[in-house]
Design an enzyme around this catalytic site. Sequence first.
Site, short mmCIF file in Angstrom:
data_model
loop_
_atom_site.label_atom_id
_atom_site.label_comp_id
_atom_site.label_asym_id
_atom_site.label_seq_id
_atom_site.Cartn_x
_atom_site.Cartn_y
_atom_site.Cartn_z
N LYS A 62 0.83 -1.21 0.00
CA LYS A 62 0.00 0.00 0.00
C LYS A 62 0.87 1.27 0.00
CE LYS A 62 -3.73 -2.49 2.25
NZ LYS A 62 -4.34 -2.94 3.51
N GLN A 106 -3.99 -1.34 9.71
CA GLN A 106 -3.94 -2.69 9.16
C GLN A 106 -4.47 -3.71 10.17
OE1 GLN A 106 -2.99 -3.47 5.93
NE2 GLN A 106 -3.68 -5.53 6.45
N ASP A 129 -10.95 3.21 4.52
CA ASP A 129 -11.32 1.79 4.39
C ASP A 129 -12.83 1.64 4.30
OD1 ASP A 129 -9.34 -0.07 4.09
OD2 ASP A 129 -8.87 -0.23 6.23
#
Length: 301
Positions: A62, A106, A129
């Site tokens: 990412k 994460q 997200d």
Amino acid sequence: MASSSPSDHKATIIDGKAIAQTIRSEIAAEVRHLSEQYGKVPGLAVVIVGTRKDSQSYVSMKRKACAEVGIKSFDLDLPEDVSQSDLICKVHELNANPDVHGILVQLPLPKHINEEKVLSEISLEKDVDGFHPLNIGKLAMKGRDSLFLPCTPKGCLELLSRSGISVKGKNAVVVGRSNIVGLPVALLLLKADATVTIVHSRSSEPEKAIREADIVIAAAGQPMMIKGSWIKPGAAVIDVGTNAVDDRSRKSGYRLVGDVDFHEACKVAGWITPVPGGVGPMTVAMLLKNTLEGAKRIIVQ
Ligand code: NDP
């Protein structure tokens, strides 16, 4: 010209890698424009706790993807034993940082940390997200727009639209009802005017529902569960499943397969995504897109 028999049929492969690359180029152009016009670039904070190898590799992918399109990444690597309150303090600092337009923590987090609590501390405006309950709730409501759509579901819809597959009025079956894939993808399809059925582990006769589907989104995490004979001829099949199965012929000892039996389904479906190289690359591209969209809401007043 000889007409093709059913055994000659070959589905169109939806190349998620190529589509994701196109999207990344579009994002890079927009980032350059923001930089030239406003002297600012989008910023994404990627927070990782601990040293899990899989999480580290997702995070580095990412961060690399950010660098490639000109998004500034704010890297926060915290030790495995960081306390929940210290982690939340860091999230609050990122919430307050005007150069950070998106925050990604994460998952999974170590067991002593309550993931739900930490995620709910991320500012709604930076929830790239799209997992915040308010963002999911708005997705479920008519006439409301969430600030961010979850990346994998958004990627599935983008694959359909960029492949010229219309959703309106179609029968769509989603296999799986998780908070991060199945449920939001079903809600997105509903918003796009599909007639949606959700199949889950307690559904009886899943194949019966799937046989009626013009669009199948498979997100069960069950290797090659969906057989070719379950697919309606000409259907569009988006396979989110990413399952490692033993393969002694590989150096790694495993290979990745989807939830759909790809070779069988290719003979019946109209379109299909491969695993790997289908939905996976789109998830990262959508994360970048969400970060850009979040930044534009702040930078372009
Ligand atoms: P979860 O395990 O959280 O959810 C799986 C869902 O599938 C559940 O709703 C479960 O039903 C349902 N399910 C399980 N077995 C069956 C079955 N036999 N028949 C019908 N439904 C079933 O998984 P995720 O949603 O997180 O992920 C799904 C898959 O997608 C995984 O393979 C994952 O690796 C992959 N993935 C890929 C991503 C990408 O970027 N390519 C991103 C995220 C996930 P129930 O609710 O009843 O338990």
